[in-house]
Scaffold this active site. Structure first.
Site, PDB file in Angstrom:
ATOM      1  N   GLU A   1       0.820  -1.210   0.000  1.00 54.76           N
ATOM      2  CA  GLU A   1       0.000   0.000   0.000  1.00 54.76           C
ATOM      3  C   GLU A   1       0.858   1.266   0.000  1.00 54.76           C
ATOM      4  OE1 GLU A   1      -3.665   1.878   2.678  1.00 54.76           O
ATOM      5  OE2 GLU A   1      -2.203   0.539   3.608  1.00 54.76           O
ATOM      6  N   LYS A  60     -10.456   2.865  -1.750  1.00 55.80           N
ATOM      7  CA  LYS A  60     -10.578   2.187  -0.459  1.00 55.80           C
ATOM      8  C   LYS A  60     -11.896   2.536   0.222  1.00 55.80           C
ATOM      9  CE  LYS A  60      -7.687   1.566   3.707  1.00 55.80           C
ATOM     10  NZ  LYS A  60      -6.356   1.938   4.254  1.00 55.80           N
ATOM     11  N   CYS A 110      -5.780  -2.605   2.497  1.00 59.60           N
ATOM     12  CA  CYS A 110      -5.464  -2.590   3.922  1.00 59.60           C
ATOM     13  C   CYS A 110      -6.689  -2.784   4.826  1.00 59.60           C
ATOM     14  CB  CYS A 110      -4.689  -1.328   4.269  1.00 59.60           C
ATOM     15  SG  CYS A 110      -3.718  -1.505   5.799  1.00 59.60           S
TER      16      CYS A 110
END
Length: 278
Positions: free
Chosen positions: A44, A117, A154
């Site tokens: 990431e 995300k 993540c």
């Protein structure tokens, strides 16, 4: 002949110099491709240090539009040259809005699109809500040259709904670029094992391989990242794994035809009771 996919995870450290970070990532992509990997996952926000440990407005200046982000501009021709797929994690700017995003680059160098995300953490050492809006793309899957992949980022990896949503859309492998490590508010808290187990659970309940790439090293902020990147098979077994300070690439091949049959045989998707899940 069975249809297979060979995947890779990159584990390394990153510093302040974006050009150096891109060059380092390129070296590992080449190493993974040299081992036959077809879909290669960097960690990431490999463009720089993990800056979300504090709230400093200077970092907004490191965001770029997705199509012209320096990491994407560098990885796209590399993907084409090597004939590999690279999910590229970036800090994205879209007008006045900022996102933690992934651009999926196919094996011909073309950008397949952007995933933003969905789950944005906010806590000591991971103050991402200051920098990123919650993603507006929904969970997405990508038809690449080597198979249909799902990519979360993540904090997404802790949520079973994200993995299930991508699996329902036909993802054959799930990929999670990651930056996670120490918890500055509690030095006794080590999340490495539950972090792995959460994703191993996604592998089991969706009968799907999972690839996670994390960074390593102690950065200027004091945040120490615990690596432990891995590739899990459809049983959740860690078929390839790194420890906390290892640097390099993990590579593993999966038989997609077998996984398709095996997933059907388990019946997890046949037996879902969506009328009770609202």
């Amino acid at each position: 002949m069975a249809k297979t996919i060979k995947v890779a995870a990159i584990q390394t450290s990153y510093g302040e110099d974006m050009t150096a970070n891109i060059a380092k990532t390129e070296r590992f992509v080449r190493e993974a491709a040299g081992k036959g990997a077809q879909v290669i996952l960097p960690s990431e926000l490999f463009q720089g240090p993990y800056f979300c440990t504090t709230q400093e407005e200077k970092w907004f200046g490191t965001a770029y539009e997705a199509k012209t982000h320096p990491c994407v501009v560098a990885m796209a021709p590399l993907a084409k040259e090597l004939g590999v797929v690279i999910p590229v994690s970036i800090y994205e700017r879209d007008g006045p809005q900022y996102y933690n995003s992934v651009v999926v680059v196919d094996a011909d160098g073309k950008q397949l699109g952007v995933y933003r995300k969905s789950h944005i953490p906010d806590g000591p050492g991971y103050q991402e809500k200051y920098y990123f809006r919650p993603g507006d793309t929904g969970f997405k899957v990508w038809d690449t040259a080597f198979g249909r992949i799902g990519v979360g980022i993540c904090w997404d990896q802790w949520f079973p709904e994200a993995a299930r949503a991508m699996a329902i859309q036909g993802a054959q492998v799930l990929f999670y670029p990651t930056a996670i490590g120490s918890e500055p508010h509690d030095s006794s808290l080590d999340t490495r094992d539950p972090w792995q187990r959460a994703m191993q659970g996604h592998a089991v309940s969706n009968v799907i391989p999972v690839v996670a790439s994390n960074r390593i090293g102690t950065e200027a902020s004091g945040q120490k990242f615990y690596g432990s990147s891995f590739i899990a098979d459809h049983r959740g077994d860690l078929v390839q794994k790194f420890e906390r300070t290892d640097e390099g690439v993990l590579v593993h091949e999966f038989d997609l035809d077998f996984l398709d049959r095996h997933r059907a045989a388990w019946g997890f998707f046949r037996d879902r009771r969506t009328e009770f899940y609202r």
